[in-house]
Design an enzyme around this catalytic site. Structure first.
Site, PDB file in Angstrom:
ATOM      1  N   ASP A   1      38.821  65.011 186.081  1.00  0.00           N
ATOM      2  CA  ASP A   1      38.301  66.381 186.981  1.00  0.00           C
ATOM      3  C   ASP A   1      39.298  67.301 186.477  1.00  0.00           C
ATOM      4  O   ASP A   1      40.353  67.368 186.545  1.00  0.00           O
ATOM      5  CB  ASP A   1      38.918  65.733 188.433  1.00  0.00           C
ATOM      6  CG  ASP A   1      38.424  66.896 189.333  1.00  0.00           C
ATOM      7  OD1 ASP A   1      38.039  67.998 188.894  1.00  0.00           O
ATOM      8  OD2 ASP A   1      38.746  66.603 190.611  1.00  0.00           O
ATOM      9  N   ILE A   2      38.434  68.651 186.150  1.00  0.00           N
ATOM     10  CA  ILE A   2      39.125  69.674 185.523  1.00  0.00           C
ATOM     11  C   ILE A   2      40.264  70.451 186.568  1.00  0.00           C
ATOM     12  O   ILE A   2      40.992  70.838 186.222  1.00  0.00           O
ATOM     13  CB  ILE A   2      38.292  70.750 185.118  1.00  0.00           C
ATOM     14  CG1 ILE A   2      39.049  71.657 184.027  1.00  0.00           C
ATOM     15  CG2 ILE A   2      37.432  71.542 186.215  1.00  0.00           C
ATOM     16  CD1 ILE A   2      37.873  72.283 182.946  1.00  0.00           C
TER      17      ILE A   2
ATOM     18  N   VAL B   1      31.409  71.973 188.658  1.00  0.00           N
ATOM     19  CA  VAL B   1      32.668  72.340 188.400  1.00  0.00           C
ATOM     20  C   VAL B   1      32.947  73.692 189.481  1.00  0.00           C
ATOM     21  O   VAL B   1      34.050  73.600 189.858  1.00  0.00           O
ATOM     22  CB  VAL B   1      32.591  73.062 186.983  1.00  0.00           C
ATOM     23  CG1 VAL B   1      34.046  73.328 186.712  1.00  0.00           C
ATOM     24  CG2 VAL B   1      32.461  71.677 186.130  1.00  0.00           C
ATOM     25  N   ASP B   2      32.218  74.463 189.525  1.00  0.00           N
ATOM     26  CA  ASP B   2      32.380  75.528 190.203  1.00  0.00           C
ATOM     27  C   ASP B   2      32.687  75.349 191.795  1.00  0.00           C
ATOM     28  O   ASP B   2      33.737  75.807 192.231  1.00  0.00           O
ATOM     29  CB  ASP B   2      31.203  76.339 190.264  1.00  0.00           C
ATOM     30  CG  ASP B   2      31.221  77.949 190.549  1.00  0.00           C
ATOM     31  OD1 ASP B   2      32.188  78.281 190.535  1.00  0.00           O
ATOM     32  OD2 ASP B   2      30.065  78.579 190.853  1.00  0.00           O
TER      33      ASP B   2
ATOM     34  N   GLY C   1      25.279  70.548 183.202  1.00  0.00           N
ATOM     35  CA  GLY C   1      25.197  69.528 184.336  1.00  0.00           C
ATOM     36  C   GLY C   1      23.864  70.279 185.075  1.00  0.00           C
ATOM     37  O   GLY C   1      22.779  70.125 184.311  1.00  0.00           O
ATOM     38  N   VAL C   2      23.960  71.156 185.977  1.00  0.00           N
ATOM     39  CA  VAL C   2      22.604  71.526 186.559  1.00  0.00           C
ATOM     40  C   VAL C   2      21.873  72.331 185.446  1.00  0.00           C
ATOM     41  O   VAL C   2      20.626  72.291 185.797  1.00  0.00           O
ATOM     42  CB  VAL C   2      23.264  72.522 187.744  1.00  0.00           C
ATOM     43  CG1 VAL C   2      21.743  73.300 188.447  1.00  0.00           C
ATOM     44  CG2 VAL C   2      23.997  71.576 188.938  1.00  0.00           C
ATOM     45  N   TYR C   3      22.567  72.871 184.598  1.00  0.00           N
ATOM     46  CA  TYR C   3      21.766  73.833 183.843  1.00  0.00           C
ATOM     47  C   TYR C   3      21.068  73.061 182.724  1.00  0.00           C
ATOM     48  O   TYR C   3      20.570  73.883 181.823  1.00  0.00           O
ATOM     49  CB  TYR C   3      22.900  74.835 183.102  1.00  0.00           C
ATOM     50  CG  TYR C   3      23.103  76.183 184.201  1.00  0.00           C
ATOM     51  CD1 TYR C   3      22.397  76.267 185.638  1.00  0.00           C
ATOM     52  CD2 TYR C   3      23.750  77.268 183.734  1.00  0.00           C
ATOM     53  CE1 TYR C   3      22.628  77.034 186.475  1.00  0.00           C
ATOM     54  CE2 TYR C   3      23.963  78.210 184.834  1.00  0.00           C
ATOM     55  CZ  TYR C   3      23.461  78.263 185.984  1.00  0.00           C
ATOM     56  OH  TYR C   3      23.803  79.105 186.731  1.00  0.00           O
TER      57      TYR C   3
HETATM   58  P1  ADP Z   1      26.442  74.252 184.654  1.00  0.00           P
HETATM   59  O1  ADP Z   1      25.582  74.979 185.707  1.00  0.00           O
HETATM   60  O2  ADP Z   1      27.019  74.905 183.578  1.00  0.00           O
HETATM   61  O3  ADP Z   1      25.558  73.017 184.152  1.00  0.00           O
HETATM   62  P2  ADP Z   1      27.833  71.875 186.136  1.00  0.00           P
HETATM   63  O4  ADP Z   1      29.147  72.160 187.179  1.00  0.00           O
HETATM   64  O5  ADP Z   1      26.675  71.414 186.825  1.00  0.00           O
HETATM   65  O6  ADP Z   1      27.625  73.266 185.306  1.00  0.00           O
HETATM   66  O7  ADP Z   1      28.070  71.054 185.021  1.00  0.00           O
HETATM   67  C1  ADP Z   1      28.849  71.329 183.845  1.00  0.00           C
HETATM   68  C2  ADP Z   1      29.482  69.713 183.317  1.00  0.00           C
HETATM   69  O8  ADP Z   1      30.770  69.838 184.187  1.00  0.00           O
HETATM   70  C3  ADP Z   1      28.588  68.704 183.571  1.00  0.00           C
HETATM   71  O9  ADP Z   1      28.902  67.740 182.608  1.00  0.00           O
HETATM   72  C4  ADP Z   1      29.419  67.804 184.911  1.00  0.00           C
HETATM   73  O10 ADP Z   1      29.301  66.343 184.927  1.00  0.00           O
HETATM   74  C5  ADP Z   1      30.659  68.390 184.760  1.00  0.00           C
HETATM   75  N1  ADP Z   1      31.664  68.441 185.801  1.00  0.00           N
HETATM   76  C6  ADP Z   1      31.275  68.393 187.209  1.00  0.00           C
HETATM   77  N2  ADP Z   1      32.355  68.548 187.909  1.00  0.00           N
HETATM   78  C7  ADP Z   1      33.387  68.423 187.264  1.00  0.00           C
HETATM   79  C8  ADP Z   1      34.788  68.416 187.344  1.00  0.00           C
HETATM   80  N3  ADP Z   1      35.408  68.433 188.508  1.00  0.00           N
HETATM   81  N4  ADP Z   1      35.432  68.464 186.367  1.00  0.00           N
HETATM   82  C9  ADP Z   1      35.066  68.398 184.935  1.00  0.00           C
HETATM   83  N5  ADP Z   1      33.829  68.344 184.788  1.00  0.00           N
HETATM   84  C10 ADP Z   1      32.881  68.178 185.790  1.00  0.00           C
END
Ligand code: ADP
Length: 171
Positions: free
Chosen positions: A10-11, A33-34, A124-126
């Site tokens: 988890d970042i 992540v956001d 992720g969502v994108y």
């Molecule tokens: P985007 O909208 O740019 O696709 P996301 O947040 O939906 O962004 O996803 C980007 C990547 O981050 C995905 O591979 C997702 O699995 C990963 N991700 C989601 N939560 C976390 C976290 N807490 N720490 C690290 N990576 C994460």
């Protein structure tokens, strides 16, 4: 030359100078992540993002650009927000994804950050395919010419971690 490292996790838990957020252009929070960054980092980050919307980025942060705020309660000094492109089958948006990594590192250089953590932006969502996202991430960081000492890719799950690991050893 920049040292690239990989960790699964988890970042929001990673102690680095700057954490990169895969934000959306509103800068006002979202999922993935956001959402995690705003939840753990607390309201200071959102306050700083609102201030950016009220000043420099009235229309939001354009895709491929990056801007820094406080990291609030995260174990980091700064969050660097960048907006990845939504993946498209019809249009090649690779240059915008590369720009996210390049611009984030440019902001990190301006801040004097020595260690920077990146998520796999847009995967992720994108909807960006992980293998191609990893290729662009690794190539762009390697060729960026940044003064950052360590770029740590923080991959949320094991498949993503393995994909990045394969990319790093392939090139
Ligand atoms: P985007 O909208 O740019 O696709 P996301 O947040 O939906 O962004 O996803 C980007 C990547 O981050 C995905 O591979 C997702 O699995 C990963 N991700 C989601 N939560 C976390 C976290 N807490 N720490 C690290 N990576 C994460």
């Amino acid at each position: 030359m920049v040292n690239i490292t990989l960790v699964q996790g988890d970042i929001t838990q990673v102690p680095v100078d700057a954490v990169v957020n895969a934000a959306n252009s509103s800068l006002l929070g979202g999922g993935g992540v956001d959402g995690a960054i705003h939840r753990r980092g607390g309201p200071e980050i959102l306050d700083a993002c609102r201030a950016l919307r009220a000043s420099r980025y009235g229309k939001g942060l354009p895709t491929g650009r990056a801007v820094a705020t406080t990291a609030g309660r995260l174990p980091a000094q700064w969050v660097i927000h960048t907006v990845g492109p939504v993946w498209s089958r019809e249009e090649d948006r690779s240059e915008l994804l590369a720009s996210c990594y390049r611009e984030s590192l440019r902001v990190a250089d301006e801040l004097g950050a020595a260690t920077v953590a990146f998520p796999a932006i847009s995967t992720g969502v994108y909807g960006w395919p992980m293998d191609d996202g990893a290729r662009i991430a690794v190539e762009t960081v390697r060729t960026s010419g940044t003064a950052v000492e360590e770029v740590r890719f923080v991959l949320f799950d094991e498949p993503a971690y393995r994909t990045f690991a394969a990319r790093i050893s392939a090139s």
